[in-house]
Design an enzyme around this catalytic site. Sequence first.
Site, PDB file in Angstrom:
ATOM      1  N   ARG A 185       0.552   3.387   8.173  1.00  0.00           N
ATOM      2  CA  ARG A 185      -0.326   4.526   7.808  1.00  0.00           C
ATOM      3  C   ARG A 185      -0.559   5.015   9.284  1.00  0.00           C
ATOM      4  NH1 ARG A 185      -1.408   3.108   2.635  1.00  0.00           N
ATOM      5  NH2 ARG A 185      -1.713   0.850   2.315  1.00  0.00           N
ATOM      6  N   CYS A 186      -0.576   6.321   9.428  1.00  0.00           N
ATOM      7  CA  CYS A 186      -0.347   6.956  10.767  1.00  0.00           C
ATOM      8  C   CYS A 186      -1.552   8.095  10.894  1.00  0.00           C
ATOM      9  CB  CYS A 186       0.969   7.789  10.959  1.00  0.00           C
ATOM     10  SG  CYS A 186       1.263   8.761  12.279  1.00  0.00           S
ATOM     11  N   ILE A 199       2.170   1.726  -5.879  1.00  0.00           N
ATOM     12  CA  ILE A 199       2.065   0.804  -6.981  1.00  0.00           C
ATOM     13  C   ILE A 199       0.618   1.128  -7.722  1.00  0.00           C
ATOM     14  CG2 ILE A 199       2.963  -0.984  -5.949  1.00  0.00           C
ATOM     15  CD1 ILE A 199       0.112  -2.228  -5.642  1.00  0.00           C
ATOM     16  N   ASP A 200      -0.202   1.982  -7.220  1.00  0.00           N
ATOM     17  CA  ASP A 200      -1.460   2.386  -7.716  1.00  0.00           C
ATOM     18  C   ASP A 200      -1.299   3.358  -9.007  1.00  0.00           C
ATOM     19  OD1 ASP A 200      -2.548   1.195  -5.648  1.00  0.00           O
ATOM     20  OD2 ASP A 200      -3.129   2.826  -4.357  1.00  0.00           O
ATOM     21  N   ARG A 234     -12.870 -22.201 -18.373  1.00  0.00           N
ATOM     22  CA  ARG A 234     -13.515 -21.413 -17.482  1.00  0.00           C
ATOM     23  C   ARG A 234     -13.373 -20.062 -17.672  1.00  0.00           C
ATOM     24  NH1 ARG A 234     -11.089 -24.961 -12.498  1.00  0.00           N
ATOM     25  NH2 ARG A 234     -12.746 -26.213 -12.287  1.00  0.00           N
ATOM     26  N   GLY A 294      -5.068  -0.969  -6.472  1.00  0.00           N
ATOM     27  CA  GLY A 294      -4.926   0.367  -7.212  1.00  0.00           C
ATOM     28  C   GLY A 294      -5.852   1.413  -6.531  1.00  0.00           C
ATOM     29  N   ARG A 298     -18.564 -17.837 -29.223  1.00  0.00           N
ATOM     30  CA  ARG A 298     -17.641 -17.547 -30.014  1.00  0.00           C
ATOM     31  C   ARG A 298     -16.669 -18.625 -30.271  1.00  0.00           C
ATOM     32  NH1 ARG A 298     -17.539 -12.165 -28.667  1.00  0.00           N
ATOM     33  NH2 ARG A 298     -14.965 -12.317 -28.083  1.00  0.00           N
ATOM     34  N   GLU A 339      -9.929  -3.357  -7.729  1.00  0.00           N
ATOM     35  CA  GLU A 339     -10.373  -3.313  -6.596  1.00  0.00           C
ATOM     36  C   GLU A 339     -11.609  -2.138  -5.861  1.00  0.00           C
ATOM     37  OE1 GLU A 339      -7.579  -3.182  -3.340  1.00  0.00           O
ATOM     38  OE2 GLU A 339      -6.952  -1.307  -4.061  1.00  0.00           O
ATOM     39  N   VAL A 366       0.303  -9.809  -3.185  1.00  0.00           N
ATOM     40  CA  VAL A 366       1.087 -10.504  -3.828  1.00  0.00           C
ATOM     41  C   VAL A 366       2.051  -9.360  -4.928  1.00  0.00           C
ATOM     42  CG1 VAL A 366       1.494 -12.090  -5.973  1.00  0.00           C
ATOM     43  CG2 VAL A 366       0.358 -13.036  -3.787  1.00  0.00           C
TER      44      VAL A 366
HETATM   45  N1  LIG Z   1      -4.688  14.703   4.447  1.00  0.00           N
HETATM   46  C1  LIG Z   1      -3.683  14.330   5.009  1.00  0.00           C
HETATM   47  N2  LIG Z   1      -2.943  14.947   6.065  1.00  0.00           N
HETATM   48  C2  LIG Z   1      -2.053  14.559   6.558  1.00  0.00           C
HETATM   49  N3  LIG Z   1      -1.383  13.223   6.398  1.00  0.00           N
HETATM   50  C3  LIG Z   1      -2.085  12.636   5.776  1.00  0.00           C
HETATM   51  C4  LIG Z   1      -3.188  12.824   4.811  1.00  0.00           C
HETATM   52  N4  LIG Z   1      -3.599  11.890   4.078  1.00  0.00           N
HETATM   53  C5  LIG Z   1      -2.487  10.765   4.335  1.00  0.00           C
HETATM   54  N5  LIG Z   1      -1.554  11.237   5.308  1.00  0.00           N
HETATM   55  C6  LIG Z   1      -0.540  10.492   6.048  1.00  0.00           C
HETATM   56  O1  LIG Z   1       0.273   9.837   4.991  1.00  0.00           O
HETATM   57  C7  LIG Z   1      -0.025   8.413   5.453  1.00  0.00           C
HETATM   58  C8  LIG Z   1      -0.048   7.410   4.259  1.00  0.00           C
HETATM   59  O2  LIG Z   1      -1.228   7.674   3.403  1.00  0.00           O
HETATM   60  P1  LIG Z   1      -1.634   6.643   2.389  1.00  0.00           P
HETATM   61  O3  LIG Z   1      -2.919   7.227   1.776  1.00  0.00           O
HETATM   62  O4  LIG Z   1      -2.217   5.428   3.276  1.00  0.00           O
HETATM   63  O5  LIG Z   1      -0.878   5.987   1.396  1.00  0.00           O
HETATM   64  P2  LIG Z   1      -0.045   6.791   0.283  1.00  0.00           P
HETATM   65  O6  LIG Z   1       0.985   7.622   0.542  1.00  0.00           O
HETATM   66  O7  LIG Z   1       1.014   5.574  -0.554  1.00  0.00           O
HETATM   67  O8  LIG Z   1      -1.216   7.131  -0.762  1.00  0.00           O
HETATM   68  C9  LIG Z   1      -1.361   8.302   6.123  1.00  0.00           C
HETATM   69  O9  LIG Z   1      -1.325   7.126   6.819  1.00  0.00           O
HETATM   70  C10 LIG Z   1      -1.233   9.778   7.094  1.00  0.00           C
HETATM   71  O10 LIG Z   1      -0.260   9.454   7.853  1.00  0.00           O
HETATM   72  O1  LIG Z   2      -1.785  -2.884   2.642  1.00  0.00           O
HETATM   73  P1  LIG Z   2      -2.939  -2.503   3.169  1.00  0.00           P
HETATM   74  O2  LIG Z   2      -3.116  -1.532   4.122  1.00  0.00           O
HETATM   75  O3  LIG Z   2      -4.131  -3.640   2.819  1.00  0.00           O
HETATM   76  O4  LIG Z   2      -3.791  -1.383   1.925  1.00  0.00           O
HETATM   77  C1  LIG Z   2      -4.134  -2.074   0.654  1.00  0.00           C
HETATM   78  C2  LIG Z   2      -4.108  -0.698  -0.509  1.00  0.00           C
HETATM   79  O5  LIG Z   2      -2.608  -0.236  -0.531  1.00  0.00           O
HETATM   80  C3  LIG Z   2      -2.336  -0.365  -1.817  1.00  0.00           C
HETATM   81  O6  LIG Z   2      -1.605  -1.530  -2.194  1.00  0.00           O
HETATM   82  C4  LIG Z   2      -1.214   0.877  -2.108  1.00  0.00           C
HETATM   83  O7  LIG Z   2      -1.820   2.047  -1.824  1.00  0.00           O
HETATM   84  P2  LIG Z   2      -1.113   3.465  -1.283  1.00  0.00           P
HETATM   85  O8  LIG Z   2       0.174   3.452  -2.059  1.00  0.00           O
HETATM   86  O9  LIG Z   2      -2.100   4.484  -1.383  1.00  0.00           O
HETATM   87  O10 LIG Z   2      -0.675   3.061   0.216  1.00  0.00           O
HETATM   88  C5  LIG Z   2      -3.529   0.076  -2.400  1.00  0.00           C
HETATM   89  O11 LIG Z   2      -3.588  -0.708  -3.828  1.00  0.00           O
HETATM   90  C6  LIG Z   2      -4.529  -0.876  -1.746  1.00  0.00           C
HETATM   91  O12 LIG Z   2      -5.853  -0.506  -1.912  1.00  0.00           O
HETATM   92 MG   LIG Z   3      -2.190   6.319  -2.141  1.00  0.00          MG
END
Ligand SMILES: Nc1ncnc2c1ncn2[C@@H]1O[C@H](COP(=O)(O)OP(=O)(O)O)[C@@H](O)[C@H]1O
Ligand SMILES: O=P(O)(O)OC[C@H]1O[C@](O)(COP(=O)(O)O)[C@@H](O)[C@@H]1O
Ligand SMILES: [Mg+2]
EC number: 2.7.1.11
Length: 323
Positions: free
Chosen positions: A72-73, A126-127, A162, A170, A211, A222, A254
């Site tokens: 994540r950047c 995966i979401d 239990r 997600g 029941r 989550e 996992v």
């Molecule tokens: N609004 C945005 N503008 C530009 N880059 C974005 C934006 N949102 C996310 N990104 C880039 O995409 C990366 C991955 O996004 P993230 O939401 O963490 O995962 P995913 O793509 O799996 O949903 C971020 O860390 C960022 O570098």
């Molecule tokens: O691996 P991290 O940084 O703890 O992030 C957890 C998040 O990433 C996910 O596994 C996948 O989300 P993204 O595909 O948006 O990156 C989410 O289900 C969860 O909330």
């Molecule tokens: Mg996402």
Amino acid sequence: MKRIAVLTSGGDAPGMNAAIRSVVRVAAAHGVETMGVQQGYAGLIAGAFTPMTVRSVGGIIGMGGTVLGSARCPEFRTEQGRRQAIAQMQAHGIEGLVVIGGGGSQTGNLMLHRMGFPVAGVASTIDNDLYGFDQTLGVDTALNTALESLDRIRSTASSHHRAFLVEVMGRDCGYLALMTAIAGGAEQVVVPEVETNPDEVARELRQAYERGKSHAIVVVAEGARYNAERMAAHFREHLDQLGFELRVTVLGHVQRGGTPTAFDRMLGTLSGAMAVELLLSGRYGYIAGWLAGKVQALPLEEVVGHKRELDPKVLQLAEVLAQ
Ligand SMILES: Nc1ncnc2c1ncn2[C@@H]1O[C@H](COP(=O)(O)OP(=O)(O)O)[C@@H](O)[C@H]1O
Ligand SMILES: O=P(O)(O)OC[C@H]1O[C@](O)(COP(=O)(O)O)[C@@H](O)[C@@H]1O
Ligand SMILES: [Mg+2]
């Protein structure tokens, strides 16, 4: 085009490697070289490029995670970060980019497209929260992994009479939770899309106990307001009223690891191939993913920025089935 790049971004997803392999080999078949970008957009900004060959992607189709690494950047969210990324690609003779990732990654991808850089996407998370597609890459594997865990939990829950709160991933989307609950035969499901009163959940647990059920499983997304921890904290005051003893399992990462299923290997392969074909045919700014029984391309402009909703009929069915 003579040289393209491929990256994986955001949370890794099983099947990403199949997509990478497909990108490299389909590009090679067209006489196009592929550079692998390390660690998603962070590597794009840093110019962390490695040439990939048809041999270097051998043996990865069945591997979980991503051989390119992901990240994540935050810097890529800035105009300056994206400008630097484009400058790096231009300096390395890269003429097109394939971004394999979820909603956030594709938002960044769309921004590159709007800045005039030729891009394509592969819908991967995966979401399953990407608008427009039926199923993103990695969902099938994650769902099967969650289900296997649920089956294991049910046997121990039943032996001890239990109730379990089982939390699945997600982000803000309840898709994985809902599907895990239905396919796993859970008693209840709690998703972010529906406001759930924890007292109601407690009442239903009590009724299941009365029941004569030997166990009760509540699948909790989550992203729900009452996630597993908050729900359990809410119950703490009146645990004796549930009937069952209560335990909590958070499945966590996992669900994201492990070997991709046949479906995700196929989906990654077909989507990666389509992404390259989109670039090479000059159709920029599209994303490939699973829709209506096949891999299709949608404009990033249509996919990004919309919220995917849960099917209300499926939500209703989950309630009907839990008797
Ligand atoms: N609004 C945005 N503008 C530009 N880059 C974005 C934006 N949102 C996310 N990104 C880039 O995409 C990366 C991955 O996004 P993230 O939401 O963490 O995962 P995913 O793509 O799996 O949903 C971020 O860390 C960022 O570098
Ligand atoms: O691996 P991290 O940084 O703890 O992030 C957890 C998040 O990433 C996910 O596994 C996948 O989300 P993204 O595909 O948006 O990156 C989410 O289900 C969860 O909330
Ligand atoms: Mg996402």
